[in-house]
Design an enzyme around this catalytic site. Structure first.
Site, short mmCIF file in Angstrom:
data_model
loop_
_atom_site.label_atom_id
_atom_site.label_comp_id
_atom_site.label_asym_id
_atom_site.label_seq_id
_atom_site.Cartn_x
_atom_site.Cartn_y
_atom_site.Cartn_z
N GLY A 58 -5.48 -0.04 -4.95
CA GLY A 58 -6.13 -1.08 -3.75
C GLY A 58 -5.86 -0.12 -2.35
CD GLN A 71 -3.36 0.40 2.80
OE1 GLN A 71 -3.89 -0.26 2.31
NE2 GLN A 71 -2.21 1.02 2.37
CB CYS A 98 2.57 0.67 0.22
SG CYS A 98 1.29 0.39 1.44
CG LEU A 99 -2.31 4.30 -1.33
CD1 LEU A 99 -3.77 4.17 -1.34
CD2 LEU A 99 -1.77 5.68 -1.83
CG HIS A 101 0.28 -4.14 -1.61
ND1 HIS A 101 1.39 -3.77 -1.96
CD2 HIS A 101 -0.52 -3.69 -0.98
CE1 HIS A 101 1.40 -2.51 -1.28
NE2 HIS A 101 0.27 -2.49 -0.65
CD GLU A 102 -4.46 -3.58 -1.45
OE1 GLU A 102 -4.58 -3.07 -0.15
OE2 GLU A 102 -4.07 -2.93 -2.34
CG HIS A 116 -2.06 -3.34 3.71
ND1 HIS A 116 -1.19 -2.72 4.50
CD2 HIS A 116 -2.09 -3.16 2.30
CE1 HIS A 116 -0.33 -1.96 3.45
NE2 HIS A 116 -1.18 -1.86 2.33
O1 GNR Z 1 -1.74 1.94 -5.06
C1 GNR Z 1 -1.09 0.98 -5.02
N1 GNR Z 1 -0.24 0.78 -6.02
C2 GNR Z 1 0.35 -0.52 -5.93
C3 GNR Z 1 1.18 -1.22 -7.11
C4 GNR Z 1 1.74 -2.27 -7.23
C5 GNR Z 1 1.45 -3.27 -6.30
C6 GNR Z 1 0.25 -2.94 -5.45
C7 GNR Z 1 0.07 -1.73 -5.14
S1 GNR Z 1 -1.21 -1.33 -3.91
C8 GNR Z 1 -0.97 0.39 -3.83
C9 GNR Z 1 -1.99 0.96 -2.86
C10 GNR Z 1 -1.97 0.47 -1.51
O2 GNR Z 1 -1.02 0.75 -0.66
N2 GNR Z 1 -2.82 -0.51 -1.09
O3 GNR Z 1 -2.62 -1.24 -0.03
NI NI Z 2 -0.33 -1.03 0.60
#
Ligand code: GNR
Ligand code: NI
Length: 167
Positions: free
Chosen positions: A46, A51, A91-92, A133-134, A137
């Site tokens: 995601g 980001q 999270c990236l 999660h997204e 952000h």
């Molecule tokens: O790549 C991602 N893996 C992930 C694993 C578990 C729960 C959420 C994520 S999102 C993350 C990519 C990212 O930072 N998205 O904002």
């Molecule tokens: Ni993230």
């Protein structure tokens, strides 16, 4: 298409609250394509526009094994349901750190699609977790905000050290 630079914690720009998209036009579609390319290249499941320092309410996700089920959601809103489930999240914007976080097991997302069409989608499992999660952000929230201050500080110090060594 272009790969975009991903901001890393504790960059204060990650705390910006994203604005509504007023018009789904070619500019927005180009951004979605760039977000998807950046997500696949990273690789991640995601990515939120926040980001890449674009503070508009746009997210992309693909939790499929084949990496061929992309979704883009514009102005997403969530209705959460079900039990809380624990998932190890990454999270990236926090490369190399993985922590167990509690999220709702189901989420119904209402949004606009890349052609401006209304979308309503019921999700569960990893897709539901990823969408939560997204959407965090877009509010300037990161998964470390759910951890203890001590854990968060440990992660911040390690990343700051990496950034200093890179500079
Ligand atoms: O790549 C991602 N893996 C992930 C694993 C578990 C729960 C959420 C994520 S999102 C993350 C990519 C990212 O930072 N998205 O904002
Ligand atoms: Ni993230």
């Amino acid at each position: 298409m272009a790969r975009l630079n991903i901001l890393e914690y504790p960059d204060p720009r990650l705390r910006t609250k994203a604005k509504q998209v007023m018009r789904v036009d070619d500019r927005v579609r180009q951004l979605i394509d760039d977000l998807l390319e950046t997500m696949y290249d990273a690789p991640g499941i995601g990515l939120a526009a926040s980001q890449v320092d674009v503070h508009e309410r746009i997210i992309v996700v693909d939790v499929s094994d084949q990496r061929d089920e992309p979704y883009a959601f514009i102005n997403p809103t969530l209705e959460l349901a079900g039990e809380l489930v624990e998932t190890e999240e990454g999270c990236l914007s926090l490369p190399g750190f993985y922590e167990v976080i509690e999220r709702s097991e189901r989420a119904t997302v209402k949004a606009l699609g890349r052609n401006g069409e209304a979308i309503e989608m019921a999700t569960e499992g990893l897709l539901a977790v990823c969408i939560q999660h997204e959407c965090d952000h877009l509010e300037g929230r990161l998964f470390v905000d759910y951890l203890s201050g001590l854990k968060r500080q440990r992660i911040r110090k390690k990343l700051e050290k990496q950034h200093r060594q890179r500079a």
